[in-house]
Design a protein around this motif. Sequence first.
Motif, PDB file in Angstrom:
ATOM      1  N   SER A  32       0.863  -1.180   0.000  1.00 16.74           N
ATOM      2  CA  SER A  32       0.000   0.000   0.000  1.00 16.74           C
ATOM      3  C   SER A  32       0.900   1.232   0.000  1.00 16.74           C
ATOM      4  O   SER A  32       2.121   1.127   0.186  1.00 16.74           O
ATOM      5  CB  SER A  32      -0.886   0.022   1.248  1.00 16.74           C
ATOM      6  N   LEU A  33       0.304   2.392  -0.190  1.00 15.51           N
ATOM      7  CA  LEU A  33       1.081   3.627  -0.128  1.00 15.51           C
ATOM      8  C   LEU A  33       1.735   3.769   1.244  1.00 15.51           C
ATOM      9  O   LEU A  33       2.891   4.177   1.356  1.00 15.51           O
ATOM     10  CB  LEU A  33       0.179   4.828  -0.431  1.00 15.51           C
ATOM     11  N   ASN A  34       1.001   3.404   2.289  1.00 15.17           N
ATOM     12  CA  ASN A  34       1.551   3.498   3.643  1.00 15.17           C
ATOM     13  C   ASN A  34       2.759   2.582   3.826  1.00 15.17           C
ATOM     14  O   ASN A  34       3.718   2.927   4.521  1.00 15.17           O
ATOM     15  CB  ASN A  34       0.478   3.143   4.678  1.00 15.17           C
ATOM     16  N   TRP A  37       5.644   4.344   2.288  1.00 11.12           N
ATOM     17  CA  TRP A  37       6.068   5.465   3.135  1.00 11.12           C
ATOM     18  C   TRP A  37       6.856   4.945   4.337  1.00 11.12           C
ATOM     19  O   TRP A  37       7.895   5.502   4.704  1.00 11.12           O
ATOM     20  CB  TRP A  37       4.856   6.258   3.618  1.00 11.12           C
ATOM     21  N   ARG A  44       4.843  11.728   1.000  1.00  6.64           N
ATOM     22  CA  ARG A  44       3.695  10.963   0.502  1.00  6.64           C
ATOM     23  C   ARG A  44       3.288  11.407  -0.902  1.00  6.64           C
ATOM     24  O   ARG A  44       2.870  10.586  -1.721  1.00  6.64           O
ATOM     25  CB  ARG A  44       2.517  11.090   1.469  1.00  6.64           C
ATOM     26  N   ASP A  45       3.394  12.705  -1.178  1.00  5.30           N
ATOM     27  CA  ASP A  45       3.040  13.187  -2.517  1.00  5.30           C
ATOM     28  C   ASP A  45       3.977  12.605  -3.573  1.00  5.30           C
ATOM     29  O   ASP A  45       3.556  12.316  -4.696  1.00  5.30           O
ATOM     30  CB  ASP A  45       3.092  14.717  -2.563  1.00  5.30           C
ATOM     31  N   ARG A  48       2.837   8.992  -4.015  1.00  6.33           N
ATOM     32  CA  ARG A  48       1.524   8.938  -4.674  1.00  6.33           C
ATOM     33  C   ARG A  48       1.643   9.249  -6.168  1.00  6.33           C
ATOM     34  O   ARG A  48       1.068   8.554  -7.009  1.00  6.33           O
ATOM     35  CB  ARG A  48       0.572   9.916  -3.994  1.00  6.33           C
ATOM     36  N   SER A  49       2.411  10.285  -6.516  1.00  7.74           N
ATOM     37  CA  SER A  49       2.529  10.660  -7.929  1.00  7.74           C
ATOM     38  C   SER A  49       3.286   9.595  -8.719  1.00  7.74           C
ATOM     39  O   SER A  49       2.946   9.313  -9.874  1.00  7.74           O
ATOM     40  CB  SER A  49       3.225  12.018  -8.066  1.00  7.74           C
ATOM     41  N   LEU A  51       3.385   6.344  -7.948  1.00 11.53           N
ATOM     42  CA  LEU A  51       2.471   5.209  -8.070  1.00 11.53           C
ATOM     43  C   LEU A  51       1.481   5.428  -9.209  1.00 11.53           C
ATOM     44  O   LEU A  51       1.151   4.501  -9.953  1.00 11.53           O
ATOM     45  CB  LEU A  51       1.709   4.996  -6.759  1.00 11.53           C
ATOM     46  N   THR A  52       1.004   6.661  -9.341  1.00 11.24           N
ATOM     47  CA  THR A  52       0.083   6.985 -10.432  1.00 11.24           C
ATOM     48  C   THR A  52       0.741   6.730 -11.784  1.00 11.24           C
ATOM     49  O   THR A  52       0.149   6.115 -12.679  1.00 11.24           O
ATOM     50  CB  THR A  52      -0.359   8.457 -10.336  1.00 11.24           C
ATOM     51  N   GLU A  62      -3.602  -2.118  -9.310  1.00 16.27           N
ATOM     52  CA  GLU A  62      -4.383  -2.100  -8.081  1.00 16.27           C
ATOM     53  C   GLU A  62      -5.060  -3.454  -7.907  1.00 16.27           C
ATOM     54  O   GLU A  62      -5.631  -4.002  -8.851  1.00 16.27           O
ATOM     55  CB  GLU A  62      -5.421  -0.982  -8.157  1.00 16.27           C
TER      56      GLU A  62
END
Length: 210
Positions: A32-34, A37, A44-45, A48-49, A51-52, A62
């Motif tokens: 996961s993103l967490n 991190w 986190r940004d 997130r970017s 991962l996108t 996903e």
Amino acid sequence: MARKPVHLTMKRGKATGRQAVWEAIRRRREFSLNDLWHDTKQERDTIRSYLTALRRGGYVEETGVRPASNGIVGSKHKNAIPMKLFRLARDIGVEAPRLKRDGTPCAQGLAQEAMWRTMKRLPDFTFRDLAVMSRTEEVPVTEAAAKDYLKHLSAAGYLVVVQEGNAHRLASYRFVKARNTGPRAPMIQRLKTVFDPNLCEVVWQEEVSE
């Protein structure tokens, strides 16, 4: 804001930014993103970017949602809210994919990566040999780029000159096996320095005339 030189955004022996995120993804395979991190401590940004971009490019996909461990939104517990889960779908190796936000490849640095891989398996070579053997339809490598890369890597001690060039022949080089520092290509930076991301250090800098 101008992007900082890469050697100012990396710590010796430890990847940062997108490279750190990619290495964590390869270790975990499902995450996961967490999770990323927690492993990397990157913004986190940033995670997130990236991962996108990776999802749009087909490198991750996903797979579902990790249920919350409790229903308290805002709890400090890392699983306080549901988190999207991902898995690594396309592993291309140690080097983090260079992608634009839409998931398409970013060509910056790809030619140097191709030349770095190629020169390590050639016996002796000229800049013309290196350009021809390194280029593909996806990654064009010009003779000018090969000539410049060889000049800088030779100055930094990665290559030895086997035969000097003259008006009738091109200079010939050989890779120094003891300088095979790793899979990631040394970078020629705008400041005319050679930065080795395997060592996380500047290994050569052009002398400044007084």
